[in-house]
Write a protein that holds these residues in place. Structure first.
Motif, PDB file in Angstrom:
ATOM      1  N   GLU A 219       0.284 -42.218  47.239  1.00  0.00           N
ATOM      2  CA  GLU A 219      -1.300 -42.104  46.661  1.00  0.00           C
ATOM      3  C   GLU A 219      -2.203 -41.882  46.397  1.00  0.00           C
ATOM      4  O   GLU A 219      -3.053 -41.862  45.676  1.00  0.00           O
ATOM      5  N   LYS A 220      -2.119 -40.483  46.740  1.00  0.00           N
ATOM      6  CA  LYS A 220      -2.734 -39.095  45.749  1.00  0.00           C
ATOM      7  C   LYS A 220      -2.843 -39.250  44.007  1.00  0.00           C
ATOM      8  O   LYS A 220      -3.650 -39.190  43.842  1.00  0.00           O
ATOM      9  N   ALA A 221      -1.274 -38.968  44.186  1.00  0.00           N
ATOM     10  CA  ALA A 221      -1.366 -39.550  42.568  1.00  0.00           C
ATOM     11  C   ALA A 221      -1.629 -41.135  41.916  1.00  0.00           C
ATOM     12  O   ALA A 221      -2.516 -40.608  40.981  1.00  0.00           O
ATOM     13  N   VAL A 222      -2.113 -42.107  42.244  1.00  0.00           N
ATOM     14  CA  VAL A 222      -2.721 -43.126  42.169  1.00  0.00           C
ATOM     15  C   VAL A 222      -4.218 -43.218  42.472  1.00  0.00           C
ATOM     16  O   VAL A 222      -4.704 -43.812  40.942  1.00  0.00           O
ATOM     17  N   TRP A 223      -4.871 -42.119  43.392  1.00  0.00           N
ATOM     18  CA  TRP A 223      -6.370 -42.142  42.825  1.00  0.00           C
ATOM     19  C   TRP A 223      -6.273 -41.296  41.441  1.00  0.00           C
ATOM     20  O   TRP A 223      -7.632 -41.831  40.723  1.00  0.00           O
ATOM     21  N   ARG A 224      -5.597 -40.623  41.524  1.00  0.00           N
ATOM     22  CA  ARG A 224      -6.281 -39.239  40.956  1.00  0.00           C
ATOM     23  C   ARG A 224      -6.334 -40.428  39.995  1.00  0.00           C
ATOM     24  O   ARG A 224      -7.358 -39.964  38.460  1.00  0.00           O
ATOM     25  N   ASN A 225      -5.008 -40.792  39.076  1.00  0.00           N
ATOM     26  CA  ASN A 225      -5.093 -41.647  37.736  1.00  0.00           C
ATOM     27  C   ASN A 225      -6.030 -42.395  37.557  1.00  0.00           C
ATOM     28  O   ASN A 225      -6.844 -43.234  36.774  1.00  0.00           O
ATOM     29  N   ALA A 226      -6.561 -43.108  38.948  1.00  0.00           N
ATOM     30  CA  ALA A 226      -7.869 -44.465  39.269  1.00  0.00           C
ATOM     31  C   ALA A 226      -9.044 -43.886  39.026  1.00  0.00           C
ATOM     32  O   ALA A 226      -9.709 -44.856  37.898  1.00  0.00           O
ATOM     33  N   VAL A 227      -9.408 -42.430  39.170  1.00  0.00           N
ATOM     34  CA  VAL A 227     -10.225 -41.637  38.588  1.00  0.00           C
ATOM     35  C   VAL A 227     -10.383 -41.256  37.263  1.00  0.00           C
ATOM     36  O   VAL A 227     -11.671 -41.061  37.066  1.00  0.00           O
TER      37      VAL A 227
END
Length: 134
Positions: A49-57
């Motif tokens: 989930e952290k990786a998804v948010w990192r990519n999103a931002v």
């Protein structure tokens, strides 16, 4: 019982993600949290989930989740959200065109011991594609 929107876990999770404060996720999600999300963005752990948010931002540096309301019923929190941003880079199968978007979203979380154990993100991805493609 009255719960202030800013005190809910769902609110704090989305705000932390928008702010790239991914360390805050450790206090908000279980390590094995399952997040059901559209566009192939589902995750089965806090690290995913952290990786998804990192990519999103990275793709949308001005990403913002404006929570319209939160409904709380025991260990369930549901938020009605307006998501905005600029699609500067590719994310979730959408190309980075530099165009702004506004998308409606609903987020339903199930909490266990005050942390998210499972969540469902229901987003109007078709509206996002219409705005940033073409």
């Amino acid at each position: 019982m009255t719960v202030l929107m800013h005190d809910t876990v769902v609110y704090r999770w989305l705000a932390a993600g928008d702010a790239s404060d991914l360390d805050a996720f450790d206090d908000l999600l279980h390590s094995d949290a399952v997040i059901h999300a559209p566009a192939g963005l589902s995750t089965t752990s806090i690290e995913e989930e952290k990786a998804v948010w990192r990519n999103a931002v990275t793709a949308m540096p001005d990403l913002a989740h404006e929570i319209q309301e939160v409904v709380v019923d025991g260990d369930v929190e549901m938020a009605r959200v307006v998501v905005t941003g600029t699609m500067a880079g590719p994310f979730g199968g959408v190309e980075g065109t530099g165009r702004r978007f506004r998308m409606d979203q609903a987020v339903i979380t199930h909490l266990r011991h005050g942390k998210i154990a499972e969540a469902w993100e229901i987003a109007d991805v078709a509206a996002l594609r219409d705005q940033v493609d073409g």
